[in-house]
Write a protein that holds these residues in place. Structure first.
Motif, PDB file in Angstrom:
ATOM      1  N   ALA A 286       3.273  20.397  43.016  1.00 23.62           N
ATOM      2  CA  ALA A 286       2.690  22.085  42.970  1.00 23.62           C
ATOM      3  C   ALA A 286       1.955  22.411  44.441  1.00 23.62           C
ATOM      4  N   ALA A 287       1.389  21.269  44.857  1.00 24.19           N
ATOM      5  CA  ALA A 287       0.434  21.591  46.112  1.00 24.19           C
ATOM      6  C   ALA A 287       1.345  21.608  47.296  1.00 24.19           C
ATOM      7  N   GLN A 288       2.001  20.839  47.469  1.00 23.71           N
ATOM      8  CA  GLN A 288       2.928  20.726  48.732  1.00 23.71           C
ATOM      9  C   GLN A 288       4.209  21.575  48.750  1.00 23.71           C
ATOM     10  N   ASP A 295      -2.150  23.795  51.526  1.00 22.43           N
ATOM     11  CA  ASP A 295      -2.175  22.369  51.394  1.00 22.43           C
ATOM     12  C   ASP A 295      -2.100  21.521  52.817  1.00 22.43           C
ATOM     13  N   ALA A 296      -1.794  22.200  53.825  1.00 21.51           N
ATOM     14  CA  ALA A 296      -1.537  21.710  55.041  1.00 21.51           C
ATOM     15  C   ALA A 296      -2.998  21.234  55.707  1.00 21.51           C
ATOM     16  N   GLY A 503      -3.382  40.790  36.257  1.00 22.54           N
ATOM     17  CA  GLY A 503      -3.571  41.514  34.796  1.00 22.54           C
ATOM     18  C   GLY A 503      -3.864  40.631  33.758  1.00 22.54           C
ATOM     19  N   GLN A 504      -4.465  39.468  33.814  1.00 19.94           N
ATOM     20  CA  GLN A 504      -4.973  38.630  32.642  1.00 19.94           C
ATOM     21  C   GLN A 504      -6.130  37.879  33.189  1.00 19.94           C
ATOM     22  N   LYS A 505      -7.161  37.800  32.021  1.00 22.39           N
ATOM     23  CA  LYS A 505      -8.119  37.044  32.578  1.00 22.39           C
ATOM     24  C   LYS A 505      -7.837  35.605  32.586  1.00 22.39           C
ATOM     25  N   HIS A 506      -8.334  34.899  33.655  1.00 20.00           N
ATOM     26  CA  HIS A 506      -8.213  33.382  33.783  1.00 20.00           C
ATOM     27  C   HIS A 506      -7.020  33.141  34.077  1.00 20.00           C
ATOM     28  N   ILE A 507      -5.851  33.761  34.740  1.00 15.70           N
ATOM     29  CA  ILE A 507      -4.603  33.352  34.897  1.00 15.70           C
ATOM     30  C   ILE A 507      -4.209  33.144  35.982  1.00 15.70           C
ATOM     31  N   ILE A 508      -3.493  31.911  36.237  1.00 12.76           N
ATOM     32  CA  ILE A 508      -2.834  31.487  37.429  1.00 12.76           C
ATOM     33  C   ILE A 508      -1.417  30.881  37.208  1.00 12.76           C
ATOM     34  N   ASP A 509      -0.552  31.214  37.951  1.00 13.72           N
ATOM     35  CA  ASP A 509       0.865  30.803  37.749  1.00 13.72           C
ATOM     36  C   ASP A 509       1.821  30.613  38.940  1.00 13.72           C
ATOM     37  N   ALA A 510       2.601  30.039  38.849  1.00 17.22           N
ATOM     38  CA  ALA A 510       3.519  29.652  40.111  1.00 17.22           C
ATOM     39  C   ALA A 510       4.236  30.605  40.595  1.00 17.22           C
ATOM     40  N   PRO A 549      -1.783  23.978  41.265  1.00 18.78           N
ATOM     41  CA  PRO A 549      -2.512  23.180  42.455  1.00 18.78           C
ATOM     42  C   PRO A 549      -3.861  23.774  42.349  1.00 18.78           C
ATOM     43  N   VAL A 550      -4.950  23.017  42.359  1.00 21.13           N
ATOM     44  CA  VAL A 550      -6.346  23.191  42.157  1.00 21.13           C
ATOM     45  C   VAL A 550      -6.793  23.949  43.249  1.00 21.13           C
ATOM     46  N   GLU A 551      -6.220  23.765  44.521  1.00 22.03           N
ATOM     47  CA  GLU A 551      -6.797  24.191  45.787  1.00 22.03           C
ATOM     48  C   GLU A 551      -6.406  25.764  45.958  1.00 22.03           C
TER      49      GLU A 551
END
Length: 706
Positions: A286-288, A295-296, A503-510, A549-551
């Motif tokens: 996910a990060a790389q 990530d670099a 458009g949505q609380k707390h959302i993250i996606d690829a 990816p947390v970062e």
């Protein structure tokens, strides 16, 4: 690169022999028949970790015949592969295995950090070509796929019910299979439909540990993931799709136009088996691969003025905050809402900033920082020049009225990103980057859906969508087109697409990460010592870190000056480090403490690839004041950091188990006390190592010595 050399087209004779029929070159450059048997043709895409074999047969169509995690020699594909894709075209079913597609050609290409395979088919029923594009990356057991659909005719084609990836997974008996949903942390039944929050799922056999991580890059509300785990003829069937009902997908492809779908990623794993465990393989991928560039070098340390100042921020306050942020060692000083005269324009609020932003910019850069600004991308004032010139670009509701949204600056018009407005928005962002030498832009406020209510989409006529349903996906596309235009001009800028924009609380996606760098994922209340605070920020982090990816996660609004600063700092290093608050209240000693610890962490992150794993510790599934929680972020070298939080538990120590650390001996140092905490081998980490709490927080640096 394949695109620059001649290749030969080969044909299968009935005997299975190959015949050369001529040389070709050009954009598609066929490389047919890696393997052949009768009329079936197959192609293998593999690296050192994973292999996928895709086959085409005129009767059975296109399907995946093998999917292997090479390290474990585990086969995941079912015996009879289902259709590689499916959709409705002008209301009629089209599937890769329904007999209506013929093979055109196939090719392999080198891509950045890996390789790709493209298999191109032609419909016998419609003037339509479909290319299935498979990608694989060096060092990752991941399989990534998208479709390219090209209208070769003279009339528009309508696509609905789009399924990008379908596989029957052979994971063993149904009664041994488990499913973790949303971001790979919430247990659910194996007959399941996932939607907007299901950005990553973990499907596995609980007895063997063999499983598959599923990461959908379909953006936001357009996602749909089906797990058909009951009464499936050949294993568990998974389908990565666009939604068909709640937020229905429609896409018209005009004559000679090509539409690229979002990607779908699959990461086979074996739980508990070293680097084959998903806590290693998924975060690293996910990060790389899914992150654009964070990530670099690792994410910058960002300060943001929003809380407690909100729209009351001004030049005098900002200059004092800059002194404090600079002394702490922050990288980016961000002025949130309130710097601008009006939403949708780059004119500075001269009442709050009588000298414009030049004095701010000068002070920021003198402290070794860069400037960041908050900007709404689609919510703008009706008195702006852009709205005055093109009110027809505004979104409309079902009654044909202009859509408005409530903001801290009052009611603002919501412009449609599925209209030419997206180019105007990109130009405004570019102008701000150039005018104010920005390193970071926080893009915010309503686009497709207001996170706090208000109907989604756009009903206007004359935009780049024929219907309300088509506007949903097209608005997400418009966001990506706008950010892409910015990146082409300023590739080094960091763009933050907030949860309110998505458009949505707390959302993250690829899907968000395909369009931006960072995601201001939430606004945690942290105004007072008894507020939800850092523990709830960690709850958000732990619930998503298994597949995202947390970062890329900016978790607002942790206040840097509230007690304890140790907890705020240790929480911040779990994700993309972000602090708010009135830094003027920090004592000189506290500023120096931050300076030392931020400097330490920057050096650690530059030296150690912390993005390669994420291990939540203690009571993390539901953080509690009555128990300790924490996390470990380790590189494959074994070096890394552990953060432990006592909360209100009064626990004197925490027992940390890390059975997946690489073999070797690890020297541990307490970042809080500066003292060595011992040397431990993998066996000790497997049993559990006890660390005392010198206060509310313990932070430990691990260095692998052998």
């Amino acid at each position: 690169m394949t695109a620059h050399r001649h290749l030969t087209r080969r044909r299968v004779l009935k005997s299975g022999a190959l015949a050369v029929t001529g040389s070709l070159c050009g954009p598609w450059m066929p490389v047919l028949l890696a393997e052949a048997s009768g009329t079936e043709q197959s192609w293998t895409l593999e690296n050192d970790l994973v292999r996928r074999v895709v086959a085409f047969d005129p009767a059975r169509g296109l399907s995946t015949s093998r999917l292997t995690l090479l390290a474990t020699r585990r086969e995941y594909a079912g015996k009879e592969g289902p259709a590689e894709f499916s959709f409705l075209c002008n209301g009629q079913p089209c599937a890769a295995n329904d007999g209506q597609f013929e093979l055109v050609d196939a090719r392999t290409d080198a891509i950045a950090g890996g390789k790709s395979l493209t298999v191109r088919l032609r419909s016998r029923k419609f003037p339509l070509e479909v290319a299935a594009v498979y990608r694989m990356y060096d060092g990752h057991p991941a399989l990534r796929k998208h479709l390219l659909l090209r209208n070769t005719g003279a009339s528009t084609l309508l696509l609905t019910h789009l399924n990008v990836e379908t596989l029957d997974l052979d994971l063993g008996p149904e009664n041994e299979i488990t499913l973790l949903t949303q971001y790979g942390t919430v247990p659910r039944e194996i007959f399941y439909t996932g939607r907007s929050e299901d950005a990553g799922l973990l499907l596995k056999n609980a007895m063997s540990g063999d499983g598959m991580a599923i990461v959908s890059e379909v953006p936001g509300y357009m996602k749909r993931t089906e797990i058909a785990g009951w009464d499936t003829p050949d294993g568990v069937r998974l389908s990565i799709m666009y939604d068909t009902d709640l937020m229905p997908f429609e896409r018209r492809i005009r004559a000679r136009e090509e539409f690229a779908t979002a990607d779908a990623s699959l990461v086979p794993f074996r739980e508990g088996d070293g680097f084959n465990d998903p806590q290693w393989s998924v975060p690293g991928y996910a990060a790389q691969v899914l992150e654009r560039r964070v990530d670099a070098q690792g994410p910058p340390w960002i300060y943001n003025t929003w809380e407690p100042f909100e729209r009351g921020i001004n030049q005098a306050i900002a200059l004092e905050l800059i002194d404090a942020a600079g002394a702490m060692g922050m990288d980016i000083f961000t002025i949130d809402d309130g710097w601008q005269q009006e939403y949708g324009e780059n004119a500075v609020n001269l009442t709050a900033f009588p000298g414009g932003l030049e004095p701010i910019l000068k002070a920021v850069e003198q402290k070794g920082m860069r400037l960041g600004l908050w900007m709404p991308i689609a919510a703008i004032g009706t008195n702006t020049a852009e709205y005055g010139k093109h009110p027809e670009w505004a979104s409309q509701d079902i009654e044909g009225k202009t859509k408005f949204t409530g903001t801290m600056g009052g009611q603002k018009a919501v412009m449609c990103m599925a209209s030419p407005y997206r180019d105007a928005a990109a130009e405004r962002i570019i102008d701000a980057i150039e005018r104010f030498r920005l390193a970071y832009v926080k893009l915010d406020i309503t686009t497709i859906f207001n996170a706090y209510g208000e109907a989604p989409g756009c009903w206007a006529k004359g935009h780049d969508h024929a219907t309300w349903a088509e506007s949903l996906g097209r608005i997400y596309e418009g966001i990506a087109e706008a950010t892409g235009k910015v990146y082409r001009k300023h590739p080094d800028v960091l763009l933050d697409l907030t949860f309110e924009l998505w458009g949505q609380k707390h959302i993250i996606d690829a899907g968000l990460l395909a369009a931006g760098d960072l995601d201001w994922m939430s606004n945690v209340d942290d105004r007072h010592p008894d507020s939800a605070g850092p523990r709830q920020a960690r709850q958000l982090l732990y619930a998503r870190a298994a597949t995202m990816p947390v970062e890329a996660m900016l978790i607002g609004n942790l206040h840097g000056e509230l007690p304890t600063i140790q907890e705020s700092f240790a929480t911040a290093i779990g994700s993309a480090p972000l602090l708010l608050g009135d830094l003027r209240k920090l004592s000189a000693a506290d500023r120096q403490w931050y300076h030392e610890k931020i400097g330490w962490f920057k050096q650690l992150r530059r030296r150690v690839k912390l993005s390669e794993s994420f291990f939540p510790l203690g009571i993390w599934r539901q953080t509690s004041p009555a128990a300790w929680d924490g996390f470990a972020r380790l590189a494959r070298s074994g070096d890394g950091v552990i953060a432990l939080f006592r909360n209100k538990s009064a626990a004197p120590e925490a027992v940390v188990q890390l059975p997946l650390v690489p073999e070797g001996k690890y020297r541990v140092r307490s970042v809080i006390t500066g003292k060595d905490a011992g040397i431990y081998d993998r066996a000790a980490w497997t049993r559990g190592v006890s660390f005392s709490f010198p206060g509310p927080v313990q932070m430990l640096e691990l260095q692998r010595s052998v």
